[in-house]
Design a protein around this motif. Sequence first.
Motif, PDB file in Angstrom:
ATOM      1  N   GLN A  70      54.754  34.856 -32.747  1.00  0.00           N
ATOM      2  CA  GLN A  70      53.807  34.616 -31.659  1.00  0.00           C
ATOM      3  C   GLN A  70      53.272  35.940 -31.149  1.00  0.00           C
ATOM      4  O   GLN A  70      53.964  36.956 -31.187  1.00  0.00           O
ATOM      5  N   VAL A  71      52.064  35.910 -30.620  1.00  0.00           N
ATOM      6  CA  VAL A  71      51.554  37.038 -29.851  1.00  0.00           C
ATOM      7  C   VAL A  71      52.452  37.162 -28.626  1.00  0.00           C
ATOM      8  O   VAL A  71      52.816  36.161 -28.010  1.00  0.00           O
ATOM      9  N   GLY A  72      52.804  38.369 -28.274  1.00  0.00           N
ATOM     10  CA  GLY A  72      53.659  38.570 -27.102  1.00  0.00           C
ATOM     11  C   GLY A  72      54.426  39.863 -27.230  1.00  0.00           C
ATOM     12  O   GLY A  72      54.203  40.648 -28.155  1.00  0.00           O
ATOM     13  N   GLY A  73      55.336  40.084 -26.299  1.00  0.00           N
ATOM     14  CA  GLY A  73      56.097  41.309 -26.368  1.00  0.00           C
ATOM     15  C   GLY A  73      57.104  41.439 -25.254  1.00  0.00           C
ATOM     16  O   GLY A  73      57.283  40.540 -24.434  1.00  0.00           O
ATOM     17  N   LYS A  74      57.746  42.591 -25.242  1.00  0.00           N
ATOM     18  CA  LYS A  74      58.832  42.853 -24.305  1.00  0.00           C
ATOM     19  C   LYS A  74      58.312  43.013 -22.883  1.00  0.00           C
ATOM     20  O   LYS A  74      57.236  43.577 -22.642  1.00  0.00           O
TER      21      LYS A  74
ATOM     22  N   PRO B  57      57.186  37.526 -16.513  1.00  0.00           N
ATOM     23  CA  PRO B  57      56.824  37.100 -17.873  1.00  0.00           C
ATOM     24  C   PRO B  57      55.352  36.705 -18.012  1.00  0.00           C
ATOM     25  O   PRO B  57      54.735  36.979 -19.032  1.00  0.00           O
ATOM     26  N   GLU B  58      54.784  36.100 -16.974  1.00  0.00           N
ATOM     27  CA  GLU B  58      53.369  35.702 -17.032  1.00  0.00           C
ATOM     28  C   GLU B  58      52.478  36.936 -17.184  1.00  0.00           C
ATOM     29  O   GLU B  58      51.514  36.927 -17.946  1.00  0.00           O
ATOM     30  N   GLN B  59      52.796  37.993 -16.437  1.00  0.00           N
ATOM     31  CA  GLN B  59      52.016  39.239 -16.528  1.00  0.00           C
ATOM     32  C   GLN B  59      52.166  39.858 -17.917  1.00  0.00           C
ATOM     33  O   GLN B  59      51.190  40.333 -18.497  1.00  0.00           O
ATOM     34  N   THR B  60      53.392  39.850 -18.433  1.00  0.00           N
ATOM     35  CA  THR B  60      53.645  40.388 -19.769  1.00  0.00           C
ATOM     36  C   THR B  60      52.798  39.655 -20.791  1.00  0.00           C
ATOM     37  O   THR B  60      52.151  40.281 -21.636  1.00  0.00           O
ATOM     38  N   MET B  61      52.811  38.333 -20.683  1.00  0.00           N
ATOM     39  CA  MET B  61      52.094  37.486 -21.635  1.00  0.00           C
ATOM     40  C   MET B  61      50.614  37.861 -21.688  1.00  0.00           C
ATOM     41  O   MET B  61      50.056  38.114 -22.759  1.00  0.00           O
ATOM     42  N   LEU B  62      49.977  37.915 -20.533  1.00  0.00           N
ATOM     43  CA  LEU B  62      48.540  38.201 -20.480  1.00  0.00           C
ATOM     44  C   LEU B  62      48.239  39.633 -20.923  1.00  0.00           C
ATOM     45  O   LEU B  62      47.251  39.876 -21.613  1.00  0.00           O
ATOM     46  N   ARG B  63      49.099  40.590 -20.574  1.00  0.00           N
ATOM     47  CA  ARG B  63      48.920  41.980 -20.988  1.00  0.00           C
ATOM     48  C   ARG B  63      49.054  42.108 -22.504  1.00  0.00           C
ATOM     49  O   ARG B  63      48.238  42.763 -23.160  1.00  0.00           O
TER      50      ARG B  63
ATOM     51  N   ILE C 182      48.641  39.803 -24.836  1.00  0.00           N
ATOM     52  CA  ILE C 182      47.505  39.168 -25.526  1.00  0.00           C
ATOM     53  C   ILE C 182      46.318  40.130 -25.546  1.00  0.00           C
ATOM     54  O   ILE C 182      45.673  40.318 -26.575  1.00  0.00           O
ATOM     55  N   GLN C 183      46.074  40.768 -24.424  1.00  0.00           N
ATOM     56  CA  GLN C 183      44.972  41.737 -24.341  1.00  0.00           C
ATOM     57  C   GLN C 183      45.216  42.916 -25.283  1.00  0.00           C
ATOM     58  O   GLN C 183      44.324  43.343 -26.011  1.00  0.00           O
ATOM     59  N   GLU C 184      46.452  43.422 -25.310  1.00  0.00           N
ATOM     60  CA  GLU C 184      46.763  44.586 -26.141  1.00  0.00           C
ATOM     61  C   GLU C 184      46.756  44.255 -27.637  1.00  0.00           C
ATOM     62  O   GLU C 184      46.288  45.034 -28.448  1.00  0.00           O
TER      63      GLU C 184
ATOM     64  N   LYS D 292      41.062  39.340 -32.226  1.00  0.00           N
ATOM     65  CA  LYS D 292      40.891  40.347 -33.263  1.00  0.00           C
ATOM     66  C   LYS D 292      42.121  41.250 -33.247  1.00  0.00           C
ATOM     67  O   LYS D 292      42.756  41.429 -32.206  1.00  0.00           O
ATOM     68  N   ILE D 293      42.446  41.796 -34.388  1.00  0.00           N
ATOM     69  CA  ILE D 293      43.627  42.649 -34.488  1.00  0.00           C
ATOM     70  C   ILE D 293      43.435  43.909 -33.654  1.00  0.00           C
ATOM     71  O   ILE D 293      42.392  44.548 -33.697  1.00  0.00           O
ATOM     72  N   ASP D 294      44.475  44.256 -32.893  1.00  0.00           N
ATOM     73  CA  ASP D 294      44.429  45.432 -32.045  1.00  0.00           C
ATOM     74  C   ASP D 294      45.840  46.029 -31.987  1.00  0.00           C
ATOM     75  O   ASP D 294      46.770  45.474 -32.565  1.00  0.00           O
ATOM     76  N   ALA D 295      46.010  47.125 -31.269  1.00  0.00           N
ATOM     77  CA  ALA D 295      47.305  47.764 -31.010  1.00  0.00           C
ATOM     78  C   ALA D 295      48.157  47.853 -32.272  1.00  0.00           C
ATOM     79  O   ALA D 295      47.692  48.339 -33.297  1.00  0.00           O
ATOM     80  N   GLU D 296      49.413  47.354 -32.183  1.00  0.00           N
ATOM     81  CA  GLU D 296      50.364  47.533 -33.276  1.00  0.00           C
ATOM     82  C   GLU D 296      50.340  46.394 -34.297  1.00  0.00           C
ATOM     83  O   GLU D 296      51.245  46.260 -35.106  1.00  0.00           O
TER      84      GLU D 296
END
Length: 133
Positions: free
Chosen positions: A31-35, A42-48, A50-52, A93-97
Motif C-alpha cells: 500500500q501507499v503509506g509510511g512510518k 496516522p491520518e496526517q501520516t497517510m495524507l503526507r 500519499i503526497q510524497e 504518479k511515481i514520486d519520492a522513493e
Amino acid sequence: MNTITVAAAIIRNDQNQLLLVRKKNTDFFMQVGGKLEPNEAPEQTMLREIQEEIGVNATIEQFIGRFETEAANEADHVLVSYVYHVTLEDSPKIDAEIAEMKWIDLNAEQTWLAPLTTEVVIPWCQQHGLATV
C-alpha cells in the motif's frame, strides 16, 4: 520482536483494482503509506505519504482499522498498520522513493505482495465492493 508503525492507504479505481507501490531497493508491492513521524497522527501520516509517494492530494473516506502483520521488507519485525480507505483528487504518479507503481486485480495471482496487502487489504476490498451510484 521489533515493531514498525505505519499508516497505509487502500486506493481503488473504478474497476475495483488496487493501487500498489514498490519502494526502491525492495521486492514487495504494498500500500501507499509510511512510518509515522514523532507526534504525528496516522491520518496526517497517510495524507503526507500519499503526497510524497504518488504526488497527489487525497481524501480519507474511512478508517478501516489497526492491524498487526509481518513486515514485508524487514526481517523479524512486526508491522502495526493504521489502514484507511482513501480517494485521490488526481491521477497518481511515481514520486519520492517509489520504484514502481501498478493497479492490480483483487483476484490476480501476485507473487510479491506485502503481508498486509494479502492478509488485510485484499480481503477487505473483496468484502467491500465499490458502491454503485
